[in-house]
Design a protein around this motif. Structure first.
Motif, PDB file in Angstrom:
ATOM      1  N   VAL A  55     -83.573   5.803  10.056  1.00 35.24           N
ATOM      2  CA  VAL A  55     -82.276   5.164  10.435  1.00 35.24           C
ATOM      3  C   VAL A  55     -81.974   4.532  11.703  1.00 35.24           C
ATOM      4  CG1 VAL A  55     -81.318   6.148   8.268  1.00 35.24           C
ATOM      5  CG2 VAL A  55     -80.708   7.155  10.732  1.00 35.24           C
ATOM      6  N   ARG A  56     -83.146   4.619  12.498  1.00 34.20           N
ATOM      7  CA  ARG A  56     -82.908   4.040  13.829  1.00 34.20           C
ATOM      8  C   ARG A  56     -83.300   2.566  13.944  1.00 34.20           C
ATOM      9  NH1 ARG A  56     -80.170   8.408  14.435  1.00 34.20           N
ATOM     10  NH2 ARG A  56     -80.804  10.207  15.339  1.00 34.20           N
ATOM     11  N   HIS A 102     -83.787  -1.609  13.513  1.00 30.05           N
ATOM     12  CA  HIS A 102     -82.820  -2.781  13.937  1.00 30.05           C
ATOM     13  C   HIS A 102     -81.971  -3.077  12.697  1.00 30.05           C
ATOM     14  CE1 HIS A 102     -81.322  -4.840  17.088  1.00 30.05           C
ATOM     15  NE2 HIS A 102     -81.658  -6.081  16.665  1.00 30.05           N
ATOM     16  N   THR A 160     -78.236  -2.872  12.791  1.00 29.43           N
ATOM     17  CA  THR A 160     -77.333  -3.485  13.770  1.00 29.43           C
ATOM     18  C   THR A 160     -76.653  -4.820  13.156  1.00 29.43           C
ATOM     19  OG1 THR A 160     -79.056  -4.739  14.906  1.00 29.43           O
ATOM     20  CG2 THR A 160     -78.353  -2.631  15.744  1.00 29.43           C
ATOM     21  N   ALA A 172     -83.122  -5.041  19.646  1.00 27.83           N
ATOM     22  CA  ALA A 172     -83.287  -3.407  20.107  1.00 27.83           C
ATOM     23  C   ALA A 172     -84.600  -3.526  21.187  1.00 27.83           C
ATOM     24  CB  ALA A 172     -83.521  -2.570  19.095  1.00 27.83           C
ATOM     25  N   TYR A 173     -84.784  -2.268  21.831  1.00 28.37           N
ATOM     26  CA  TYR A 173     -85.775  -2.046  22.532  1.00 28.37           C
ATOM     27  C   TYR A 173     -86.925  -1.861  21.573  1.00 28.37           C
ATOM     28  CZ  TYR A 173     -83.651  -0.842  27.250  1.00 28.37           C
ATOM     29  OH  TYR A 173     -83.024  -0.706  28.476  1.00 28.37           O
ATOM     30  N   ALA A 174     -86.916  -1.704  20.634  1.00 26.00           N
ATOM     31  CA  ALA A 174     -88.117  -1.476  19.772  1.00 26.00           C
ATOM     32  C   ALA A 174     -88.614  -2.865  18.858  1.00 26.00           C
ATOM     33  CB  ALA A 174     -87.917  -0.573  18.395  1.00 26.00           C
ATOM     34  N   ILE A 194     -75.611  -8.418  23.681  1.00 26.12           N
ATOM     35  CA  ILE A 194     -75.205  -7.751  22.461  1.00 26.12           C
ATOM     36  C   ILE A 194     -74.844  -8.578  21.286  1.00 26.12           C
ATOM     37  CG2 ILE A 194     -73.648  -6.067  21.524  1.00 26.12           C
ATOM     38  CD1 ILE A 194     -74.120  -4.419  24.311  1.00 26.12           C
ATOM     39  N   PHE A 230     -67.211  -2.999  20.676  1.00 26.08           N
ATOM     40  CA  PHE A 230     -67.977  -3.330  21.657  1.00 26.08           C
ATOM     41  C   PHE A 230     -67.380  -3.940  22.585  1.00 26.08           C
ATOM     42  CE2 PHE A 230     -71.230  -4.406  18.101  1.00 26.08           C
ATOM     43  CZ  PHE A 230     -71.684  -3.109  17.905  1.00 26.08           C
ATOM     44  N   TYR A 286     -67.894  -2.528  26.468  1.00 25.28           N
ATOM     45  CA  TYR A 286     -68.707  -3.087  27.287  1.00 25.28           C
ATOM     46  C   TYR A 286     -68.112  -4.204  28.292  1.00 25.28           C
ATOM     47  CZ  TYR A 286     -72.406  -0.645  24.728  1.00 25.28           C
ATOM     48  OH  TYR A 286     -72.950   0.051  23.928  1.00 25.28           O
ATOM     49  N   ARG A 298     -85.412   8.804  24.033  1.00 23.95           N
ATOM     50  CA  ARG A 298     -85.497   8.085  23.064  1.00 23.95           C
ATOM     51  C   ARG A 298     -84.304   6.886  23.132  1.00 23.95           C
ATOM     52  NH1 ARG A 298     -86.464  12.778  19.813  1.00 23.95           N
ATOM     53  NH2 ARG A 298     -88.736  12.654  19.087  1.00 23.95           N
ATOM     54  N   LYS A 299     -84.632   5.740  22.857  1.00 24.70           N
ATOM     55  CA  LYS A 299     -83.636   4.481  22.873  1.00 24.70           C
ATOM     56  C   LYS A 299     -84.185   3.458  21.849  1.00 24.70           C
ATOM     57  CE  LYS A 299     -86.881   2.346  25.280  1.00 24.70           C
ATOM     58  NZ  LYS A 299     -88.164   2.886  25.366  1.00 24.70           N
ATOM     59  N   SER A 300     -83.349   2.799  21.360  1.00 20.58           N
ATOM     60  CA  SER A 300     -83.529   1.479  20.595  1.00 20.58           C
ATOM     61  C   SER A 300     -82.502   0.336  20.711  1.00 20.58           C
ATOM     62  CB  SER A 300     -83.829   1.917  19.277  1.00 20.58           C
ATOM     63  OG  SER A 300     -84.583   0.717  18.636  1.00 20.58           O
ATOM     64  N   CYS A 301     -81.413   0.397  20.047  1.00 24.38           N
ATOM     65  CA  CYS A 301     -80.641  -0.830  19.801  1.00 24.38           C
ATOM     66  C   CYS A 301     -79.716  -0.998  21.232  1.00 24.38           C
ATOM     67  CB  CYS A 301     -79.713  -0.551  19.005  1.00 24.38           C
ATOM     68  SG  CYS A 301     -78.162   0.293  18.905  1.00 24.38           S
ATOM     69  N   ALA A 302     -79.366   0.024  21.987  1.00 22.38           N
ATOM     70  CA  ALA A 302     -78.729   0.034  23.319  1.00 22.38           C
ATOM     71  C   ALA A 302     -77.407  -0.443  23.231  1.00 22.38           C
ATOM     72  CB  ALA A 302     -79.615  -1.195  24.229  1.00 22.38           C
ATOM     73  N   HIS A 303     -76.647  -0.479  21.971  1.00 18.02           N
ATOM     74  CA  HIS A 303     -75.355  -0.830  21.987  1.00 18.02           C
ATOM     75  C   HIS A 303     -74.767   0.239  20.918  1.00 18.02           C
ATOM     76  CE1 HIS A 303     -77.092  -3.473  19.168  1.00 18.02           C
ATOM     77  NE2 HIS A 303     -75.628  -3.867  18.390  1.00 18.02           N
ATOM     78  N   GLY A 304     -75.106   1.351  20.775  1.00 15.54           N
ATOM     79  CA  GLY A 304     -74.154   2.510  20.015  1.00 15.54           C
ATOM     80  C   GLY A 304     -74.236   2.401  18.576  1.00 15.54           C
ATOM     81  N   ILE A 305     -75.613   1.890  18.004  1.00 16.87           N
ATOM     82  CA  ILE A 305     -75.547   1.725  16.561  1.00 16.87           C
ATOM     83  C   ILE A 305     -76.499   2.624  15.980  1.00 16.87           C
ATOM     84  CG2 ILE A 305     -75.847   0.357  14.376  1.00 16.87           C
ATOM     85  CD1 ILE A 305     -72.936  -0.339  16.006  1.00 16.87           C
ATOM     86  N   CYS A 306     -77.771   2.857  16.599  1.00 16.77           N
ATOM     87  CA  CYS A 306     -78.948   3.317  16.129  1.00 16.77           C
ATOM     88  C   CYS A 306     -79.157   4.695  16.151  1.00 16.77           C
ATOM     89  CB  CYS A 306     -80.330   2.627  16.724  1.00 16.77           C
ATOM     90  SG  CYS A 306     -80.768   3.065  18.283  1.00 16.77           S
ATOM     91  N   GLY A 307     -78.304   5.387  17.134  1.00 12.78           N
ATOM     92  CA  GLY A 307     -78.182   6.826  17.232  1.00 12.78           C
ATOM     93  C   GLY A 307     -79.293   7.371  17.988  1.00 12.78           C
ATOM     94  N   SER A 308     -80.072   6.647  18.441  1.00  7.52           N
ATOM     95  CA  SER A 308     -81.365   7.404  19.304  1.00  7.52           C
ATOM     96  C   SER A 308     -81.144   8.084  20.431  1.00  7.52           C
ATOM     97  CB  SER A 308     -82.367   6.256  19.748  1.00  7.52           C
ATOM     98  OG  SER A 308     -82.748   5.540  18.538  1.00  7.52           O
ATOM     99  N   CYS A 326     -76.125   4.639  25.865  1.00  4.39           N
ATOM    100  CA  CYS A 326     -76.005   3.204  25.628  1.00  4.39           C
ATOM    101  C   CYS A 326     -74.683   2.919  25.673  1.00  4.39           C
ATOM    102  CB  CYS A 326     -77.048   2.547  24.638  1.00  4.39           C
ATOM    103  SG  CYS A 326     -76.284   3.057  23.326  1.00  4.39           S
TER     104      CYS A 326
END
Lengths: 578, 239
Positions: free
Chosen positions: A38-39, A41, A44, A210-212, A246, A330, A334, B51-61, B74
């Motif tokens: 569940v991480r 993209h 989002t 995402a970074y991914a 974002i 958001f 931000y 760990r990181k991914s979406c960088a805006h508080g949605i993916c939970g990493s 993030c």
């Protein structure tokens, strides 16, 4: 370590999970993902999933198909789009039945709202087609599908990063992957592999991705000789948070928000008089950049990184809190503003790859423009190009694509593995992957990966962005070639085996560089303006010469270009105005 | 502004025990803490694990303990946790889960508790090829719980798990059970009861409210737990 599964799925976003649910009904299936569950993209995605349910006003799948085709500037394969919109209806009901908590109408049906480029009666006016769950539709889809995978006991390999695909002639026999926890290299032998690794917005500096999102599958496959389709078409979403990228969902405009320039004028009145702020994304992103270049951005300095305002104040606090709660969050986090009170500073942000791994309507990967396929090799979701999005994707259609074509590919894999045999797997199958990893730890260190990544992202942003010219793209190609060479001297300093995230990032950067290169080359090759590919030096669409998909093969420093016909069997290409 | 990140490091391949390492760097007050951490990773020390991914508080990493409190890196701006007078920021991995490396923790048990509550719609009644009808009021009953991103911040902050009962299934698992128990379409109370009504199910919660305070999605976690307790009591009375 060696594993055997009938079906391997790489990527655990919407497309991968849906395919896994289908395939695992009858086939021994495993899902590999470089992330924890569940991480991915998909989570989002905000605004909704388009389907002509007609719950709040009349709607028809053929209108949705027409919008999708016109939105794609007629590069959309039309029968594929027809399947997309017809199966979307059933897929949305299926998701609801699986538990997806859609927002509801007063009658208790799935609620629907307006979205860019979605119209009634072939372009007459905006229609309520986007089925949504507040502004968390992607989150709900990802959660629902993962929950179903738990229910159905699908096997997961979490934090496995795919290094190589095993293709023998035109047959795929499995993948090689690295386990992040141990650094161990694993070989997965299989009858069928589906790639669903998502997008590659990280080739750009300002991105919603995402970074991914590093284009792992397209890069791995391109290096294995598989062509990539329509790489020149990359969508910039018009409303990314200024400076950060974002995403601010199109649903803000669907609910009544408008774009304003520094004079307080609704800028879309000039560029899309009929659909205004609900015109397709390519058109609005160009309008914003054009305004900025005229000095009508908020700073007014005509610099490309200026911004405009997205005014959501007219929607009202109650609707924002109810239908767009994450967006409000958001803005508070931000920007330190309440969108019900102050306009949101926005700029176009690199968002979605229309191009990618070429597939047919069963998700099977194409080997050429002639329709021949790789046996046992599949792709779905953003990394694939069917092509249902053509030269520009409509909002909500990415989720539709994941669900409809993820499911189709999974079902086709299940059918295929019943009659297929495992291919041969030489003992040396993982040799290339091991060599590559070893090379990253030995020898003299050159340039830093951070420096290379930053330069790539800036080159792509400045020279292969919303507006493009041949001259600039030529320079971009030269520069990207140079930094790809420099990448050969990048070394991993952390020599540890366990959780070597530095190694992972270097491998991701390699993928991004290959994809950036293919994107720039494909973009320079297409000498017309179509959809998201906007050439200042070739400002018109040129159907005579360019009503065709491009295919590009990577060959080390070199490349080869070919083409594939577009299916225009339903609607004849017309001028695209809104 | 100049900031100092005081980061807990631990790599069991070479370290006997965790230690703190300091990094000084420039950051904008409006930068995310994740941006600062990535600047360390990219420019100062690539071996820092996170760990990181979406960088805006949605993916939970990227949940971690920042100045002693569970937050998403993030979703935390530098100005939220540092200023010119106190520019040091302490960053530690989540609690209650084994550290894998630096800021990465093993969430295996956390996801086990999630799976244990059967977090999927249980309803075998046919749906007739269309949506199951649900009024906006029915939909809003479980809306809060749908926001969970499984970041494990609540689990890490829970004093019961930390100090008394590490076998407690924890706040997130209960929230995700509540997500379905209060969904008018679900019929799964009976199936979930053995886990929820267990001595390590919902009952160990003592209403400390740490979970509610740290939830980056502003879920009223404790309230969801209490509603679930009540629902179980009512159900048991009816049976």
């Amino acid at each position: 370590m060696k594993h055997h599964y009938e079906a391997i799925i790489v990527g655990a976003g919407g497309a991968g999970l849906y395919a896994a649910l289908e395939a695992s009904k009858t086939a021994k299936t495993a899902v590999l993902s470089k992330l924890y569950p569940v991480r991915s993209h998909t989570g989002t995605a905000q605004g909704g999933i388009g389907a002509a349910l007609g719950n709040v006003e009349e709607d028809r799948p053929e209108w949705h198909a027409f919008d999708t085709i016109k939105g794609g500037d007629y590069l959309t394969d039309q029968k594929a789009a027809q399947i997309l919109v017809e199966e979307a209806v059933e897929a949305v009901y299926h998701l609801e039945n699986l538990g997806l908590p859609f927002s509801r109408t007063s009658e208790g049906k799935i609620d629907q709202r307006r979205f860019g480029g979605h119209t009634r009666n072939f372009g007459e006016a905006p229609v309520r087609r986007s089925c949504y769950a507040a502004d968390r539709t992607g989150h709900m889809i990802l959660q629902t599908l993962y929950q179903q995978c738990i229910k159905n006991k699908v096997a997961f390999f979490d934090e496995f990063f795919v290094l190589d695909v095993l293709i023998d002639g035109k047959k795929c026999n499995g993948v090689v992957a690295m386990e992040l926890a141990t650094g161990e290299i694993h070989t997965f032998q299989s009858k069928a592999v589906l790639f669903a690794t998502g997008g590659f917005g990280r080739i750009y500096r300002i991105t919603s991705n995402a970074y991914a999102s590093t284009g792992d599958a397209p890069a791995v496959l391109a290096r294995a000789g598989v062509p990539m389709e329509d790489m020149e078409f990359f969508q910039f979403h018009p409303t990314g948070i200024y400076g950060m990228g974002i995403l601010i969902t199109e649903a803000v405009r669907g609910e009544g928000g408008v774009l304003l320039n520094r004079n307080g004028d609704r800028l879309m009145e000039e560029y899309a008089p009929a659909l205004l702020d609900l015109a397709p994304r390519d058109l609005i992103s160009r309008a914003i950049i054009t305004e900025i270049k005229k000095g009508n951005g908020i700073r007014g300095d005509k610099k490309i990184d200026d911004y405009v305002y997205l005014d959501a104040t007219r929607i009202g606090k109650e609707v924002i809190e109810k239908k767009l709660p994450d967006i409000a969050g958001f803005c508070r986090t931000y920007l330190g503003i309440d969108p019900a009170e102050k306009p949101i500073p926005v700029q176009p942000t690199a968002h979605y790859a229309m191009g990618g791994i070429p597939t047919d309507i069963m998700g099977r990967v194409l080997a050429s423009g002639g329709g021949d396929i790789y046996e046992g090799l599949y792709a779905a979701g953003e990394c694939a190009c069917i092509s249902v999005h053509g030269a520009n994707r409509l909002g909500t259609n990415s989720l539709v694509d994941l669900i409809v074509y993820g499911r189709r590919a999974g079902a086709e894999m299940a059918r295929f593995v019943k009659e297929a045999d495992f291919g041969s797997m030489p003992a040396s199958a993982d040799e290339q992957a091991r060599k590559k990893i070893n090379a990253l730890f030995t020898g003299k260190k050159g340039k830093s990966r951070g420096d290379i990544a930053t330069r790539m992202q800036e080159i792509m942003m400045e020279k292969v962005g919303v507006f493009r010219t041949g001259e600039e793209m030529k320079r971009a190609i030269t520069d990207i070639r140079r930094i790809r060479e420099e990448f050969n001297d990048v070394r991993v300093e952390d020599t540890g085996k366990r959780f070597n995230t530095e190694l992972l990032e270097v491998l991701e950067l390699e993928n991004l560089l290959d994809i950036a290169y293919l994107t720039a080359v494909a973009a320079k090759n297409r000498t017309e303006t179509r959809g998201a590919h906007s050439r200042m030096d070739f400002p018109e669409r040129d159907d005579k010469k360019w009503l065709k998909h491009s295919l590009i093969w990577l060959d080390g420093e070199k490349y080869k270009i070919g083409y594939r016909d577009v299916d225009i069997s339903l609607y004849k290409p017309k001028a695209r105005t809104y | 502004m100049k900031i100092t990140l005081k980061i807990q490091r631990f790599n069991k391949e070479k370290d006997e025990k965790p230690y703190f390492q300091e990094f000084e760097l420039e950051a904008e007050p409006t930068d995310r803490l994740l941006d600062a951490l990535m600047s360390v990773v990219t420019n100062l020390d690539g071996s820092l694990g996170l760990r990181k991914s979406c960088a805006h508080g949605i993916c939970g990493s990227d949940a971690m303990v920042i100045n002693g409190i569970e937050r998403l890196a993030c979703k935390t701006l530098i100005k939220d946790v540092a200023d010119d007078n106190n520019s040091a920021i302490t960053v530690e991995p989540l609690r209650c889960m084994p550290v894998q490396k630096d800021l990465m923790v093993d969430q295996g048990r956390f996801f086990e508790t999630y799976r244990a509550v059967k977090p999927f719609l249980i309803n075998e009644e046919p749906a007739d090829g269309k949506e199951r009808i649900q009024t906006p009021e029915e939909r809003s009953r479980f809306d809060d719980a749908t926001k969970c991103i499984l970041c494990a911040a609540c689990y890490s902050s829970c004093p019961v798990i930390q100090e008394k009962n590490p076998a407690f299934i924890g706040p997130a698992a209960v929230v995700n059970a509540a997500r379905f128990l209060f969904d008018s379409r679900d019929r799964g109370m009976e199936e979930r009861l053995p886990v929820l009504n267990d001595e390590n199910g919902v009952w160990p919660c003592e209403n400390h409210f740490n979970c509610t305070r740290v939830c980056p999605r502003d879920i009223k976690v404790t309230k969801n737990i209490n509603l679930t307790k009540r629902e179980i009591k009512n159900y048991n009375v009816q049976q």
